[in-house]
Design a protein around this motif. Structure first.
Motif, short mmCIF file in Angstrom:
data_model
loop_
_atom_site.label_atom_id
_atom_site.label_comp_id
_atom_site.label_asym_id
_atom_site.label_seq_id
_atom_site.Cartn_x
_atom_site.Cartn_y
_atom_site.Cartn_z
N GLY A 1 0.51 -0.91 0.17
CA GLY A 1 -0.04 0.09 0.08
C GLY A 1 0.90 1.43 0.48
N GLY A 2 2.24 1.49 0.34
CA GLY A 2 2.60 2.51 0.01
C GLY A 2 3.69 2.28 -1.10
N GLU A 3 3.61 3.44 -1.72
CA GLU A 3 4.02 4.10 -3.13
C GLU A 3 5.49 3.86 -3.01
N VAL A 4 6.30 4.52 -1.61
CA VAL A 4 7.49 5.19 -1.50
C VAL A 4 8.16 3.27 -1.83
N PHE A 5 7.63 2.84 -0.69
CA PHE A 5 8.27 1.65 -1.17
C PHE A 5 7.82 0.62 -2.07
N ALA A 6 7.14 0.45 -2.74
CA ALA A 6 7.15 0.05 -3.70
C ALA A 6 7.86 0.53 -4.94
N VAL A 7 8.02 1.71 -4.71
CA VAL A 7 9.36 2.14 -5.92
C VAL A 7 10.71 2.31 -5.66
N LEU A 8 11.04 1.64 -4.17
CA LEU A 8 12.33 1.24 -3.03
C LEU A 8 12.62 0.17 -4.04
N VAL A 9 11.89 -0.71 -3.77
CA VAL A 9 11.42 -2.01 -4.04
C VAL A 9 11.76 -2.30 -5.27
N SER A 10 11.41 -1.58 -6.28
CA SER A 10 11.24 -2.17 -7.55
C SER A 10 12.75 -1.18 -7.67
N ALA A 11 12.90 -0.32 -8.02
CA ALA A 11 14.42 0.22 -8.39
C ALA A 11 15.68 -0.63 -8.08
N ALA A 12 15.31 -1.84 -6.20
CA ALA A 12 16.39 -2.96 -6.54
C ALA A 12 16.35 -3.54 -7.28
N SER A 13 14.62 -4.49 -6.95
CA SER A 13 14.86 -5.40 -8.52
C SER A 13 15.73 -4.92 -9.70
N VAL A 14 15.29 -3.83 -10.19
CA VAL A 14 15.19 -3.81 -12.18
C VAL A 14 17.36 -3.40 -11.39
N THR A 15 17.71 -3.42 -10.09
CA THR A 15 19.37 -2.90 -10.88
C THR A 15 19.60 -4.61 -10.24
N ALA A 16 19.04 -5.37 -9.54
CA ALA A 16 19.39 -6.13 -9.36
C ALA A 16 20.14 -7.40 -10.77
N LEU A 17 19.24 -7.05 -11.43
CA LEU A 17 18.51 -7.40 -13.11
C LEU A 17 19.77 -7.05 -13.98
N ALA A 18 19.23 -5.92 -13.55
CA ALA A 18 20.61 -4.87 -14.11
C ALA A 18 22.11 -5.71 -14.74
N ARG A 19 22.38 -5.48 -13.09
CA ARG A 19 23.82 -6.24 -12.73
C ARG A 19 24.15 -7.40 -13.31
N THR A 20 23.01 -8.56 -12.95
CA THR A 20 22.85 -9.90 -13.35
C THR A 20 23.03 -10.11 -14.79
#
Length: 145
Positions: free
Chosen positions: A49-68
């Protein structure tokens, strides 16, 4: 609606990669980064339900995907990361902030601007958290011959 939004994020990231002159073999993977960003964002908003937390988690997942992907494909991380975070960038918030300043509605501009800065900071923090992890998590270990 979620399927349409994630498909639109794929197309947007794909087109940003085309605009940034990414090689053809990497375009679909850049689009996959945008799809991942929007998909994780939608799931996190639904579950937390939190937009900022969702953006944080999403940015972290995209960064992990990009590094991989950068390791597997032997490309720079920014090739995948820039295209991948495009769906997360709070462009409408920036526009509405400036619009309300011009319209002399300073209270609304301040509220929207604060939310926009929080989302931008969440993107930056998500990227920093993943880049702070050791490289051996994302890079293949050399095999002894």
């Amino acid at each position: 609606m979620i399927i349409f939004e994630t498909a639109a994020a794929f197309v947007a990231s794909f087109m940003i990669a085309v605009n940034c002159d990414v090689s053809r073999s990497e375009l679909v993977l850049c689009g996959l980064g945008g799809l991942t960003a929007k998909g994780v964002y939608q799931m996190a908003v639904y579950n937390s339900g939190g937009e900022v937390f969702a953006v944080l988690v999403s940015a972290a997942s995209v960064t992990a995907l990009a590094r991989t992907l950068a390791n597997i494909r032997r490309m720079p991380v920014t090739t995948y990361l820039i295209a991948g975070i495009i769906p997360l960038v709070p462009g409408a918030g920036m526009y509405n902030t400036v619009f309300n300043i011009i319209a002399s509605d300073y209270i609304t501009a301040m509220l929207i601007g604060f939310d926009t800065v929080k989302a931008a900071a969440a993107i930056a923090i998500g990227i920093i958290i993943i880049f702070a992890l050791p490289n051996k998590i994302f890079f293949k270990l050399k095999r002894n011959k």
